[in-house]
Design an enzyme around this catalytic site. Structure first.
Site, PDB file in Angstrom:
ATOM      1  N   LYS A 276       0.848  -1.195   0.000  1.00 20.72           N
ATOM      2  CA  LYS A 276       0.000   0.000   0.000  1.00 20.72           C
ATOM      3  C   LYS A 276       0.880   1.242   0.000  1.00 20.72           C
ATOM      4  O   LYS A 276       2.043   1.192   0.371  1.00 20.72           O
ATOM      5  CB  LYS A 276      -0.855   0.028   1.272  1.00 20.72           C
ATOM      6  CG  LYS A 276      -1.997  -0.965   1.337  1.00 20.72           C
ATOM      7  CD  LYS A 276      -2.776  -0.758   2.637  1.00 20.72           C
ATOM      8  CE  LYS A 276      -3.847  -1.824   2.815  1.00 20.72           C
ATOM      9  NZ  LYS A 276      -4.929  -1.747   1.817  1.00 20.72           N
ATOM     10  N   ARG A 350      -9.646 -12.077   2.727  1.00 21.08           N
ATOM     11  CA  ARG A 350     -10.408 -13.221   2.242  1.00 21.08           C
ATOM     12  C   ARG A 350      -9.603 -14.514   2.315  1.00 21.08           C
ATOM     13  O   ARG A 350     -10.164 -15.594   2.445  1.00 21.08           O
ATOM     14  CB  ARG A 350     -10.912 -12.920   0.819  1.00 21.08           C
ATOM     15  CG  ARG A 350      -9.826 -12.748  -0.199  1.00 21.08           C
ATOM     16  CD  ARG A 350     -10.297 -12.019  -1.453  1.00 21.08           C
ATOM     17  NE  ARG A 350     -10.435 -10.573  -1.233  1.00 21.08           N
ATOM     18  CZ  ARG A 350     -10.829  -9.705  -2.153  1.00 21.08           C
ATOM     19  NH1 ARG A 350     -11.171 -10.129  -3.365  1.00 21.08           N
ATOM     20  NH2 ARG A 350     -10.930  -8.416  -1.880  1.00 21.08           N
TER      21      ARG A 350
HETATM   22  N1  BES Z   1      -7.816  -3.939   4.703  1.00 21.01           N
HETATM   23  C1  BES Z   1      -8.104  -3.590   3.361  1.00 21.01           C
HETATM   24  C2  BES Z   1      -9.492  -2.957   3.200  1.00 21.01           C
HETATM   25  C3  BES Z   1      -9.717  -1.642   3.894  1.00 21.01           C
HETATM   26  C4  BES Z   1      -9.657  -0.464   3.206  1.00 21.01           C
HETATM   27  C5  BES Z   1     -10.081  -1.611   5.237  1.00 21.01           C
HETATM   28  C6  BES Z   1      -9.910   0.730   3.835  1.00 21.01           C
HETATM   29  C7  BES Z   1     -10.325  -0.416   5.870  1.00 21.01           C
HETATM   30  C8  BES Z   1     -10.251   0.743   5.171  1.00 21.01           C
HETATM   31  C9  BES Z   1      -8.051  -4.823   2.457  1.00 21.01           C
HETATM   32  O1  BES Z   1      -7.207  -5.842   2.852  1.00 21.01           O
HETATM   33  C10 BES Z   1      -7.609  -4.362   1.124  1.00 21.01           C
HETATM   34  O2  BES Z   1      -6.529  -3.876   1.029  1.00 21.01           O
HETATM   35  N2  BES Z   1      -8.485  -4.523   0.134  1.00 21.01           N
HETATM   36  C11 BES Z   1      -8.205  -4.113  -1.199  1.00 21.01           C
HETATM   37  C12 BES Z   1      -8.661  -5.222  -2.109  1.00 21.01           C
HETATM   38  C13 BES Z   1      -8.147  -5.112  -3.520  1.00 21.01           C
HETATM   39  C14 BES Z   1      -6.641  -5.306  -3.553  1.00 21.01           C
HETATM   40  C15 BES Z   1      -8.835  -6.164  -4.347  1.00 21.01           C
HETATM   41  C16 BES Z   1      -9.003  -2.845  -1.461  1.00 21.01           C
HETATM   42  O3  BES Z   1     -10.108  -2.696  -0.934  1.00 21.01           O
HETATM   43  O4  BES Z   1      -8.492  -1.988  -2.176  1.00 21.01           O
HETATM   44 ZN    ZN Z   2      -5.209  -5.601   2.183  1.00 17.79          ZN
END
Ligand code: BES
Ligand code: ZN
Ligand code: ZN
Length: 510
Positions: A276, A350
């Site tokens: 990230k 997931r």
């Molecule tokens: N932990 C994040 C989701 C999240 C985003 C939680 C903002 C709280 C606040 C999750 O693991 C993630 O990074 N999801 C990605 C999925 C994508 C890579 C398919 C997302 O939502 O961008």
């Molecule tokens: Zn994530």
């Protein structure tokens, strides 16, 4: 510790440091306000109007009583439209009051008289006070609790206008249990990932289970390996903090099949090798909000003792890009044998939930519920106040939504649109862990669905409400505990259907 007392005297005759009185939209007096105005020989309505108070939710006005009644100060709180006022209004007002009344040792109020049921409002009031008094101070040089100025002086709360009854006392205690459980979840969410590792969460769970009489088993990495939990192991492999699976059981209904719960326990989500950026990483210590809420629910259930069986399996891992981390393109074999192709290591929630869901489905539960800060897409769809719910069972989804509404943690259903299953089709594994650009909350849920078999299942995506990035007038910045109170209420409601141990045994006013 705050103690609650019930008193049938008039609010004008109560000795207290602070008397809290409600007022509705349009300056319609709430319970007790007229009596107090008469006793004080004061036109309180004009005073409030001059003070700019309209009675809207969030309005507050403090005034001295100048010795005209026994209470020293009055705090008038606006509740909005009288016709709409219910236990949720009372809870919110109590949250605001708690933040404002920390200087006072004895607080009296008539707030619990607002709404259709005195028991529900008393519950909401106690819960709101506990939630509103929450502070996270452990990481200050001197915990604020030790300093004179910010230490909450609140010792006693007197609910005025009701004789003490068993039902009201029980409702107050239940409110405290809900609030304290949610505050525990907030502590876990707010604790930095440096300290809140998977092993830390497991140790906290173990302590809680010992204290409250729950069965607890912690799965170590070696045990997870033997058990075939490839998703949890894979996500945890890039961190020096080893993953864990927390298993808990509450037995309140003999040998009846249990309700199964799980929650995403990613103690820090760096994204892994699909790293990230800095800003989206700022809150990723909160990526175990689903796990925290599930733990908190188990704790509250252990205290409330409803007639139902509940089992939990909570996967915990830290998602880091260490040299042993999983890479895009890797394939993981989950509990039960299904495989997933990891094309983005940031879609890790997931992967760990897949193992937990597969494991729980082996236990033949009546239903499985998971909560997870799973996707940014859920926040895009519904904003920060609402969780998203998807699943295979309309009745379960409706029950969760109604539980959420009752406790002031609302959610909304998104469709589990099976046409989108094609977006997570993998060429080399059974499923891949990302879809296309759109509908990310739905494709994430469709991924989870692969692992629940035919057990009725609902998935709560709590990425928005699990933590507050900015403080509001009734939530400080940080963890909210959501959806812990929703889960507690849902379990209690299901237990009522089993005909006992429920919250409403004689506690409804009419
Ligand atoms: N932990 C994040 C989701 C999240 C985003 C939680 C903002 C709280 C606040 C999750 O693991 C993630 O990074 N999801 C990605 C999925 C994508 C890579 C398919 C997302 O939502 O961008
Ligand atoms: Zn994530
Ligand atoms: Zn995550």
């Amino acid at each position: 510790m705050t103690t609650f007392q019930l008193s049938s005297s008039s609010p004008a005759n109560i000795a207290a440091d602070l008397l809290v009185l409600p007022v509705f939209e349009g300056l319609k007096p709430g319970p007790g306000l007229r009596e107090v105005a008469t006793a004080m020989k004061a036109d309180l309505t004009s005073i409030l109007a001059d003070g700019g108070v309209k009675g809207k939710q969030g309005d507050t006005f403090t005034m001295p009583t100048l010795g005209r009644i026994k209470a020293k100060m009055i705090l008038v709180v606006g509740l909005g439209q009288q016709a709409e006022a219910d236990a949720n209004t009372v809870r919110r007002a109590a949250q605001r009051i708690a933040a404002r009344s920390s200087r006072f040792a004895t607080v009296a109020t008539t707030l619990h008289q607002v709404g259709a049921s005195a028991a529900d409002s008393a519950h909401g009031f106690a819960e709101g006070l506990v939630l509103g008094a929450y502070r996270f101070t452990q990481y200050k040089e001197r915990p604020i609790d030790e300093t004179a100025i910010e230490k909450s002086a609140l010792k006693k709360v007197i609910l005025v206008g009701n004789r003490e009854t068993k039902a009201l006392k029980a409702a107050l205690r239940r409110g405290e249990i809900y609030g304290e459980a949610a505050n525990w979840a907030r502590d876990l969410v707010n604790t930095p990932a440096l300290d809140a590792t998977p092993a830390f969460l497991a140790a906290e769970a173990k302590k809680m289970a010992a204290k409250h009489g729950l069965v607890c088993k912690i799965w170590t990495r070696a045990e997870l390996k033997r058990g075939g939990f490839g998703g949890i192991l894979g996500v945890g492999s890039g961190s020096i903090n080893e993953p864990r699976l927390i298993e808990l059981a509450y037995r309140g209904d003999g040998n009846a099949p249990p309700i199964a719960v799980t929650g995403k326990g990613v103690t820090f989500d760096s994204g892994g090798l699909s790293l990230k950026e800095a800003q989206p990483m700022e809150w990723m210590k909160a990526d175990m909000g689903g796990a925290a809420a599930t733990l908190a629910m188990m704790r509250a259930i252990a205290e409330l003792k409803p007639k139902i069986n509940v089992i939990a399996a909570i996967p915990c891992a830290e998602n880091m890009p260490g040299g042993s981390a999983i890479r895009p393109g890797d394939v993981l074999r989950h509990r039960g044998g299904k495989t997933s192709e990891v094309l983005n290591t940031d879609a890790e929630g997931r992967l760990i939930l897949a193992d937990a869901l597969a494991y729980l489905s082996e236990k033949n539960p009546v239903a499985i519920i998971d909560s997870a800060t799973l996707t940014g897409a859920a926040v895009v769809a519904l904003g920060e106040d609402l969780w998203a719910v998807m699943g295979s069972d309309p009745e379960l989804i409706a029950a969760l939504r109604s539980a959420g509404e009752e406790v002031g943690e609302p959610g909304w259903e998104l469709p589990l649109w099976t046409e989108y299953r094609k977006h997570i089709e993998s060429t080399i594994a059974d499923v891949k862990n990302i879809g296309n650009r759109w509908g990310g909350a739905i494709t994430a849920a469709l991924f989870l669905k692969e692992f629940v078999g035919d057990v009725p299942w609902a998935h709560i995506d709590v990425a928005g409400p699990a933590f507050a990035e900015r403080q509001t007038d009734y939530w400080p910045r940080g963890g909210t505990g959501s959806p812990a109170r929703t889960l507690i209420r849902y379990i209690e409601r299901q237990a009522e259907k089993n005909g006992g141990g429920g919250r409403r045994n004689g506690s409804r006013r009419g």
